[in-house]
Motif scaffolding. Structure first.
Motif, PDB file in Angstrom:
ATOM      1  N   SER A 160       1.089   1.437 -10.459  1.00 38.17           N
ATOM      2  CA  SER A 160       1.749   1.125  -9.181  1.00 38.17           C
ATOM      3  C   SER A 160       0.752   0.862  -8.051  1.00 38.17           C
ATOM      4  O   SER A 160       1.133   0.301  -7.022  1.00 38.17           O
ATOM      5  N   ILE A 161      -0.512   1.248  -8.236  1.00 42.04           N
ATOM      6  CA  ILE A 161      -1.446   1.203  -7.101  1.00 42.04           C
ATOM      7  C   ILE A 161      -1.633  -0.224  -6.565  1.00 42.04           C
ATOM      8  O   ILE A 161      -1.865  -0.424  -5.377  1.00 42.04           O
ATOM      9  N   HIS A 162      -1.486  -1.201  -7.413  1.00 44.71           N
ATOM     10  CA  HIS A 162      -1.749  -2.588  -7.010  1.00 44.71           C
ATOM     11  C   HIS A 162      -0.468  -3.344  -6.652  1.00 44.71           C
ATOM     12  O   HIS A 162      -0.510  -4.542  -6.380  1.00 44.71           O
ATOM     13  N   SER A 203      -4.638   6.004  -0.162  1.00 42.28           N
ATOM     14  CA  SER A 203      -5.026   7.145  -1.002  1.00 42.28           C
ATOM     15  C   SER A 203      -5.553   8.284  -0.129  1.00 42.28           C
ATOM     16  O   SER A 203      -5.183   9.452  -0.311  1.00 42.28           O
ATOM     17  N   ARG A 236      -5.357   0.081  -0.185  1.00 40.66           N
ATOM     18  CA  ARG A 236      -5.194   1.075  -1.263  1.00 40.66           C
ATOM     19  C   ARG A 236      -6.050   2.316  -0.985  1.00 40.66           C
ATOM     20  O   ARG A 236      -5.631   3.450  -1.221  1.00 40.66           O
ATOM     21  N   THR A 241       0.239  -8.027  -3.320  1.00 40.65           N
ATOM     22  CA  THR A 241      -0.589  -6.924  -3.785  1.00 40.65           C
ATOM     23  C   THR A 241      -1.456  -6.408  -2.623  1.00 40.65           C
ATOM     24  O   THR A 241      -2.038  -7.194  -1.883  1.00 40.65           O
ATOM     25  N   ASN A 281       2.960   2.073  -2.225  1.00 40.54           N
ATOM     26  CA  ASN A 281       2.928   2.643  -3.583  1.00 40.54           C
ATOM     27  C   ASN A 281       1.646   3.443  -3.818  1.00 40.54           C
ATOM     28  O   ASN A 281       1.679   4.489  -4.477  1.00 40.54           O
ATOM     29  N   ALA A 282       0.545   2.943  -3.285  1.00 41.12           N
ATOM     30  CA  ALA A 282      -0.722   3.682  -3.440  1.00 41.12           C
ATOM     31  C   ALA A 282      -0.611   5.038  -2.744  1.00 41.12           C
ATOM     32  O   ALA A 282      -1.180   6.039  -3.202  1.00 41.12           O
ATOM     33  N   ARG A 291       1.628   7.282  -4.880  1.00 43.31           N
ATOM     34  CA  ARG A 291       0.823   7.697  -6.048  1.00 43.31           C
ATOM     35  C   ARG A 291      -0.117   8.857  -5.672  1.00 43.31           C
ATOM     36  O   ARG A 291      -0.236   9.845  -6.404  1.00 43.31           O
ATOM     37  N   ALA A 292      -0.755   8.716  -4.510  1.00 43.35           N
ATOM     38  CA  ALA A 292      -1.704   9.755  -4.099  1.00 43.35           C
ATOM     39  C   ALA A 292      -0.981  11.074  -3.825  1.00 43.35           C
ATOM     40  O   ALA A 292      -1.488  12.148  -4.182  1.00 43.35           O
ATOM     41  N   GLY A 298       0.824  -1.211   0.000  1.00 48.03           N
ATOM     42  CA  GLY A 298       0.000   0.000   0.000  1.00 48.03           C
ATOM     43  C   GLY A 298       0.854   1.257   0.000  1.00 48.03           C
ATOM     44  O   GLY A 298       0.360   2.364  -0.238  1.00 48.03           O
TER      45      GLY A 298
END
Ligand code: F6P
Length: 319
Positions: free
Chosen positions: A60-62, A265, A261, A255, A17-18, A21-22, A15
């Protein structure tokens, strides 16, 4: 504010990476330049900075792990290391920083905050051992991983009519063991928060054997002791066949669940909002059903609550 940076630090957690990303996408949305620091605090010392665009966090989220890499930095614990990191951030004109990690990472983040760099933390650790957030990013995925492992071990345990002792991570916290034990129907859950009596564990196992149970699962949180040792003791007392499995670092991979995720976020987007408001020295969290922000200094003072109701419930349901 024009320029912010983000990094991941300490043990990785699904998580992360999520969350990165956010931070990147929320920053771009608000017209900020955003940079990634590689390898956490060590990357600040070693000047490892990369510009991040929308595409840098695509796909990348997953994914488990962290695309920014992570490290534990003994050098940042020294005054010299801290001075190098602070000088680098100033040279780069980084005005705001998002630190994604656990308790140790937030102690480092507090140093940067006190040096005048706007710094906000996002809690990510499978241990879920941080106060003022009900969940840390990665915990839900780790619990699901352990629960899946229990399902698999239960198949072979049943076929051979064996007792399985499974050791899970958590450092000084028993929350992974507790939640996975509740989800997996473990016969006994041994955690550092509660004293345990091996005779009572064996009596419980014996009652199961007597009424025809084909398998038993005992979950041991690493902070409560060694599963190998506990397995040996149970074998000595009960004279039954025991197998021990130490799940280890596989609990940190994989994952991230949808829950992690979404959590990542929300908490990372909130961190960017706080920086835009000029706030610093805070950790975002999902606390009592809401996205919240708490000063690091408060977080450090408070022990994460252990769910005693769940602990009692797990014992009742495994009767
Ligand atoms: O904090 C996360 C964690 O996985 C703990 O559960 C465990 O005790 C520790 O990190 C393991 O650290 P390392 O990856 O350095 O072996």
């Amino acid at each position: 504010m024009k320029k912010i940076a983000v990094f991941t630090s300490g043990g990785d957690a699904p998580g992360m990476n999520a969350a990165v990303r956010a931070v990147v996408r929320k920053s771009v949305f608000h017209g900020l330049s955003v940079f990634g620091i590689k390898r956490g605090f060590q990357g600040l010392i070693n000047k490892e900075i990369v510009p991040m665009q929308l595409g840098s966090v695509a796909d990348s989220i997953h994914r488990g792990g962290t695309i920014l890499l992570t490290a534990r930095s003994p050098e940042f614990l020294t005054a010299e290391g801290q001075a190098k990191a602070i000088t680098f951030l100033r040279e780069q004109q980084i005005e705001g920083l998002v630190v994604i990690g656990g308790d140790g990472s937030f102690r480092g983040a507090q140093v940067l905050h006190e040096a005048g760099i706007l710094t906000v933390g996002v809690p990510a650790t499978i241990d879920n051992d941080i106060a003022f957030t009900d969940f840390c990013i990665g915990f839900d995925t780790a619990v699901n991983t352990v629960s899946d492992a229990i399902n698999k071990l239960r198949d072979t345990a049943t076929s051979h009519e064996r007792i399985y002792v499974i050791e899970v991570m958590g450092r000084n916290s028993g929350l992974i063991a507790l939640h996975a034990g509740l989800a997996g129907g473990a016969e006994s859950i041994i955690v550092p928060e509660a004293p345990f009596d091996l005779t009572e564990v064996c009596n419980r196992l014996q009652r199961g054997v007597d009424r025809g149970k084909l398998h038993s699962i005992i979950l041991v949180a690493e902070g409560a002791g060694s599963a190998l040792h506990i397995g040996e003791e149970i074998k000595r007392i009960m004279q039954l066949e025991i197998r021990v499995t130490i799940l280890g670092h596989l609990q940190r991979g994989g994952t991230p669940t949808a829950f992690d995720r979404i959590l990542a976020s929300r908490l990372a987007a909130k961190a960017v909002d706080l920086l835009l408001e000029g706030k610093s020295g805070l950790m975002t969290g999902f606390y009592k059903g809401e996205v919240a922000a708490t000063p690091f200094t408060e977080v450090f003072k408070k022990q994460k609550e252990f769910s005693w109701d769940d602990y009692k419930l797990a014992a009742i349901l495994a009767i």
